[in-house]
Design a protein around this motif. Structure first.
Motif, PDB file in Angstrom:
ATOM      1  N   VAL A  59       0.849  -1.186   0.000  1.00 31.02           N
ATOM      2  CA  VAL A  59       0.000   0.000   0.000  1.00 31.02           C
ATOM      3  C   VAL A  59       0.886   1.237   0.000  1.00 31.02           C
ATOM      4  O   VAL A  59       1.749   1.384   0.851  1.00 31.02           O
ATOM      5  CB  VAL A  59      -0.930   0.019   1.234  1.00 31.02           C
ATOM      6  CG1 VAL A  59      -1.746   1.297   1.277  1.00 31.02           C
ATOM      7  CG2 VAL A  59      -1.852  -1.195   1.210  1.00 31.02           C
ATOM      8  N   VAL A  60       0.655   2.121  -0.975  1.00 35.13           N
ATOM      9  CA  VAL A  60       1.431   3.359  -1.072  1.00 35.13           C
ATOM     10  C   VAL A  60       0.452   4.522  -1.147  1.00 35.13           C
ATOM     11  O   VAL A  60      -0.461   4.517  -1.964  1.00 35.13           O
ATOM     12  CB  VAL A  60       2.327   3.369  -2.329  1.00 35.13           C
ATOM     13  CG1 VAL A  60       3.205   4.616  -2.340  1.00 35.13           C
ATOM     14  CG2 VAL A  60       3.162   2.112  -2.388  1.00 35.13           C
ATOM     15  N   ARG A  61       0.631   5.493  -0.284  1.00 39.73           N
ATOM     16  CA  ARG A  61      -0.275   6.645  -0.274  1.00 39.73           C
ATOM     17  C   ARG A  61       0.427   7.869  -0.842  1.00 39.73           C
ATOM     18  O   ARG A  61       1.640   8.020  -0.711  1.00 39.73           O
ATOM     19  CB  ARG A  61      -0.749   6.922   1.152  1.00 39.73           C
ATOM     20  CG  ARG A  61      -1.551   5.780   1.740  1.00 39.73           C
ATOM     21  CD  ARG A  61      -1.925   6.036   3.183  1.00 39.73           C
ATOM     22  NE  ARG A  61      -0.767   6.315   4.002  1.00 39.73           N
ATOM     23  CZ  ARG A  61      -0.794   6.385   5.335  1.00 39.73           C
ATOM     24  NH1 ARG A  61      -1.930   6.218   5.965  1.00 39.73           N
ATOM     25  NH2 ARG A  61       0.294   6.639   6.025  1.00 39.73           N
ATOM     26  N   LYS A  62      -0.334   8.743  -1.452  1.00 35.09           N
ATOM     27  CA  LYS A  62       0.234   9.929  -2.080  1.00 35.09           C
ATOM     28  C   LYS A  62       0.977  10.772  -1.052  1.00 35.09           C
ATOM     29  O   LYS A  62       0.475  11.072   0.024  1.00 35.09           O
ATOM     30  CB  LYS A  62      -0.880  10.765  -2.716  1.00 35.09           C
ATOM     31  CG  LYS A  62      -0.358  11.989  -3.473  1.00 35.09           C
ATOM     32  CD  LYS A  62      -1.494  12.722  -4.134  1.00 35.09           C
ATOM     33  CE  LYS A  62      -0.955  13.939  -4.897  1.00 35.09           C
ATOM     34  NZ  LYS A  62      -2.046  14.682  -5.556  1.00 35.09           N
ATOM     35  N   GLN A  68       3.588   0.097   2.794  1.00 44.28           N
ATOM     36  CA  GLN A  68       3.008  -0.681   3.877  1.00 44.28           C
ATOM     37  C   GLN A  68       2.545  -2.031   3.356  1.00 44.28           C
ATOM     38  O   GLN A  68       2.005  -2.133   2.257  1.00 44.28           O
ATOM     39  CB  GLN A  68       1.794   0.025   4.479  1.00 44.28           C
ATOM     40  CG  GLN A  68       2.119   1.292   5.238  1.00 44.28           C
ATOM     41  CD  GLN A  68       0.835   1.934   5.737  1.00 44.28           C
ATOM     42  OE1 GLN A  68       0.318   2.822   5.108  1.00 44.28           O
ATOM     43  NE2 GLN A  68       0.336   1.463   6.860  1.00 44.28           N
ATOM     44  N   VAL A  69       2.765  -3.051   4.169  1.00 43.66           N
ATOM     45  CA  VAL A  69       2.262  -4.381   3.863  1.00 43.66           C
ATOM     46  C   VAL A  69       1.635  -4.941   5.136  1.00 43.66           C
ATOM     47  O   VAL A  69       2.307  -5.060   6.149  1.00 43.66           O
ATOM     48  CB  VAL A  69       3.383  -5.328   3.379  1.00 43.66           C
ATOM     49  CG1 VAL A  69       2.782  -6.658   2.934  1.00 43.66           C
ATOM     50  CG2 VAL A  69       4.177  -4.696   2.245  1.00 43.66           C
ATOM     51  N   TRP A  70       0.344  -5.259   5.085  1.00 42.33           N
ATOM     52  CA  TRP A  70      -0.359  -5.779   6.254  1.00 42.33           C
ATOM     53  C   TRP A  70      -0.436  -7.298   6.160  1.00 42.33           C
ATOM     54  O   TRP A  70      -0.906  -7.839   5.175  1.00 42.33           O
ATOM     55  CB  TRP A  70      -1.763  -5.182   6.336  1.00 42.33           C
ATOM     56  CG  TRP A  70      -1.745  -3.697   6.491  1.00 42.33           C
ATOM     57  CD1 TRP A  70      -1.851  -2.763   5.507  1.00 42.33           C
ATOM     58  CD2 TRP A  70      -1.583  -2.957   7.704  1.00 42.33           C
ATOM     59  NE1 TRP A  70      -1.776  -1.492   6.027  1.00 42.33           N
ATOM     60  CE2 TRP A  70      -1.606  -1.588   7.377  1.00 42.33           C
ATOM     61  CE3 TRP A  70      -1.420  -3.327   9.054  1.00 42.33           C
ATOM     62  CZ2 TRP A  70      -1.483  -0.588   8.328  1.00 42.33           C
ATOM     63  CZ3 TRP A  70      -1.297  -2.336  10.005  1.00 42.33           C
ATOM     64  CH2 TRP A  70      -1.327  -0.974   9.638  1.00 42.33           C
ATOM     65  N   HIS A  71       0.016  -7.948   7.226  1.00 44.94           N
ATOM     66  CA  HIS A  71       0.064  -9.403   7.254  1.00 44.94           C
ATOM     67  C   HIS A  71      -0.892  -9.969   8.307  1.00 44.94           C
ATOM     68  O   HIS A  71      -1.346  -9.271   9.200  1.00 44.94           O
ATOM     69  CB  HIS A  71       1.489  -9.888   7.557  1.00 44.94           C
ATOM     70  CG  HIS A  71       2.471  -9.575   6.472  1.00 44.94           C
ATOM     71  ND1 HIS A  71       2.825 -10.487   5.512  1.00 44.94           N
ATOM     72  CD2 HIS A  71       3.166  -8.456   6.204  1.00 44.94           C
ATOM     73  CE1 HIS A  71       3.709  -9.937   4.699  1.00 44.94           C
ATOM     74  NE2 HIS A  71       3.930  -8.704   5.093  1.00 44.94           N
ATOM     75  N   ASP A  72      -1.141 -11.263   8.185  1.00 48.16           N
ATOM     76  CA  ASP A  72      -2.082 -11.934   9.081  1.00 48.16           C
ATOM     77  C   ASP A  72      -1.545 -11.993  10.517  1.00 48.16           C
ATOM     78  O   ASP A  72      -2.240 -11.665  11.465  1.00 48.16           O
ATOM     79  CB  ASP A  72      -2.346 -13.352   8.553  1.00 48.16           C
ATOM     80  CG  ASP A  72      -3.332 -14.111   9.414  1.00 48.16           C
ATOM     81  OD1 ASP A  72      -2.913 -14.622  10.471  1.00 48.16           O
ATOM     82  OD2 ASP A  72      -4.513 -14.206   9.036  1.00 48.16           O
ATOM     83  N   ASN A 345       2.218  -4.761  10.738  1.00 42.08           N
ATOM     84  CA  ASN A 345       2.362  -3.735   9.716  1.00 42.08           C
ATOM     85  C   ASN A 345       3.833  -3.695   9.314  1.00 42.08           C
ATOM     86  O   ASN A 345       4.686  -3.293  10.088  1.00 42.08           O
ATOM     87  CB  ASN A 345       1.917  -2.384  10.292  1.00 42.08           C
ATOM     88  CG  ASN A 345       2.160  -1.229   9.338  1.00 42.08           C
ATOM     89  OD1 ASN A 345       2.616  -1.430   8.220  1.00 42.08           O
ATOM     90  ND2 ASN A 345       1.870  -0.031   9.786  1.00 42.08           N
ATOM     91  N   LEU A 346       4.159  -4.172   8.123  1.00 42.34           N
ATOM     92  CA  LEU A 346       5.534  -4.193   7.632  1.00 42.34           C
ATOM     93  C   LEU A 346       5.746  -3.014   6.713  1.00 42.34           C
ATOM     94  O   LEU A 346       4.997  -2.834   5.750  1.00 42.34           O
ATOM     95  CB  LEU A 346       5.819  -5.494   6.894  1.00 42.34           C
ATOM     96  CG  LEU A 346       7.167  -5.608   6.166  1.00 42.34           C
ATOM     97  CD1 LEU A 346       8.310  -5.476   7.159  1.00 42.34           C
ATOM     98  CD2 LEU A 346       7.242  -6.919   5.413  1.00 42.34           C
ATOM     99  N   ARG A 347       6.741  -2.189   6.991  1.00 41.04           N
ATOM    100  CA  ARG A 347       6.970  -1.006   6.165  1.00 41.04           C
ATOM    101  C   ARG A 347       8.426  -0.950   5.696  1.00 41.04           C
ATOM    102  O   ARG A 347       9.346  -1.192   6.453  1.00 41.04           O
ATOM    103  CB  ARG A 347       6.671   0.272   6.962  1.00 41.04           C
ATOM    104  CG  ARG A 347       5.221   0.395   7.385  1.00 41.04           C
ATOM    105  CD  ARG A 347       4.983   1.676   8.128  1.00 41.04           C
ATOM    106  NE  ARG A 347       3.566   1.875   8.385  1.00 41.04           N
ATOM    107  CZ  ARG A 347       3.063   2.991   8.864  1.00 41.04           C
ATOM    108  NH1 ARG A 347       3.844   4.010   9.126  1.00 41.04           N
ATOM    109  NH2 ARG A 347       1.761   3.110   9.076  1.00 41.04           N
ATOM    110  N   PHE A 348       8.580  -0.615   4.435  1.00 43.73           N
ATOM    111  CA  PHE A 348       9.905  -0.325   3.889  1.00 43.73           C
ATOM    112  C   PHE A 348       9.976   1.175   3.626  1.00 43.73           C
ATOM    113  O   PHE A 348       9.109   1.730   2.964  1.00 43.73           O
ATOM    114  CB  PHE A 348      10.123  -1.086   2.580  1.00 43.73           C
ATOM    115  CG  PHE A 348      10.188  -2.558   2.734  1.00 43.73           C
ATOM    116  CD1 PHE A 348      11.396  -3.188   3.001  1.00 43.73           C
ATOM    117  CD2 PHE A 348       9.046  -3.339   2.612  1.00 43.73           C
ATOM    118  CE1 PHE A 348      11.454  -4.554   3.157  1.00 43.73           C
ATOM    119  CE2 PHE A 348       9.097  -4.697   2.754  1.00 43.73           C
ATOM    120  CZ  PHE A 348      10.315  -5.310   3.027  1.00 43.73           C
TER     121      PHE A 348
END
Length: 350
Positions: A59-62, A68-72, A345-348
């Motif tokens: 997920v990328v927001r303006k 963001q990557v949401w995992h179980d 919540n995994l974020r790079f």
């Protein structure tokens, strides 16, 4: 044509938007999406498994410069491949990363509660302890003389020098909360203890001790796991379930707290022996921060670290290389995806 183009900013932008970016964006987008598709699956130890399949992502927001990557994030019984989440999904506060070349894990209490639910379900906390099983380094004796100091009815009814068996169980599953003020992960353990003098048919006494383990999270990057390290043990309350001997409940609580602190190394070994597996890249330095609603694990990329690379290292290195291109920046600005929050919540950040 060259003079007209150079003389017009609008012309330059139009050429980039119509001819350059469309040709470069699709291969780059496909490459990033394919890379992130590898960041999903299951990792397991001998006992516990960790499900990090996607909920949604990337997920990328303006205007943001992170993904963001949401995992179980459900922890389950790896031996039976079975799990039942103990609680509903827990929401966590959105936070903006501030470290370049890093990945964040934001963990709610959900995976910890799943882990304790699983360990309790497989009977890890159901133990029958005899007097000769106590390590010699722990100054605790399971006999009526020692235990009679805080349960005097044992000596009165059964006499001195009698061995006592202890069985342990959980009244309910242990639960986890975060405490930012003390920078600790607090584990509430409703520990049931039952005492029975050897060669006696009846049990002498049974009670539930509401233990609180004040712990700090320890991340082991090389083993891709996390365990809790005990900082302090508290015993706010104790309730007798049944008794066939005389007792003083407050005296029992005070003395049992001393016993639990002596037994802390044994409790710690249980926590270390059952770590929560996490999909951590080896070439990173991990630091933790406790918030009131989540635990942050900050992984800062360090390609110079001498460790055996994992498949995750290759993915992260490739991802960072792709994100550092101008075309990737343009894609991040243009992309607008929406997502839902889940437990991890995994974020790079680039």
């Amino acid at each position: 044509h060259q003079q007209a183009l150079l003389g017009s900013k609008a012309g330059i932008l139009n050429t980039l938007n119509t001819n350059v970016f469309p040709r470069t964006m699709k291969p780059l987008q496909d490459g990033i999406d394919a890379t992130f598709q590898k960041l999903t699956g299951v990792i397991a130890t001998a006992t516990l498994g960790f499900n990090y399949t996607y909920v949604i992502g990337p997920v990328v927001r303006k205007g943001d410069n992170f993904i963001q990557v949401w995992h179980d994030a459900t922890v389950f019984d790896a031996t039976k491949k079975y799990f039942r989440p103990p609680v509903a999904s827990l929401d966590i506060t959105d936070r903006i990363p501030e470290h370049p070349n890093s990945a964040w894990f934001l963990l709610s209490a959900y995976p910890f509660d799943c882990a304790f639910y699983t360990l309790n379900s497989i009977g890890l906390f159901n133990q029958a302890i005899k007097h000769d099983q106590i390590p010699p380094t722990i100054p605790i004796k399971l006999n009526t003389d020692f235990l009679g100091l805080w349960i005097p009815g044992l000596v009165t009814k059964y006499g001195k020098g009698k061995y006592v068996d202890v069985t342990t169980s959980m009244q309910t599953d242990p639960s986890t909360t975060f405490n930012a003020s003390t920078d600790s992960v607090d584990v509430k353990v409703p520990l049931v203890l039952e005492l029975q003098v050897e060669k006696e048919e009846e049990k002498a006494i049974g009670f539930v001790s509401n233990v609180v383990l004040k712990t700090i999270p320890v991340v082991n990057v090389s083993n891709s796991s996390l365990h809790l390290e005990i900082r302090d043990i508290q015993l706010p309350s104790l309730k007798v379930l049944y008794a066939n001997v005389d007792f003083d409940e407050e005296a029992m609580r005070a003395e049992l707290l001393v016993v639990l602190k002596f037994a802390a190394p044994v409790i710690q070994q249980i926590l270390i022996s059952q770590p929560i597996p996490l999909p951590l890249p080896a070439k990173t330095i991990a630091t933790t921060t406790v918030f009131d609603d989540s635990l942050r694990i900050l992984l800062q990329y360090s390609p110079s670290m001498e460790r055996k690379p994992s498949f995750f290292d290759v993915i992260i290195e490739t991802t960072f290389d792709q994100l550092h291109t101008k075309a990737a920046e343009e894609r991040l600005i243009k992309d607008r995806l929406t997502g839902i929050k889940k437990q991890l919540n995994l974020r790079f950040q680039y």
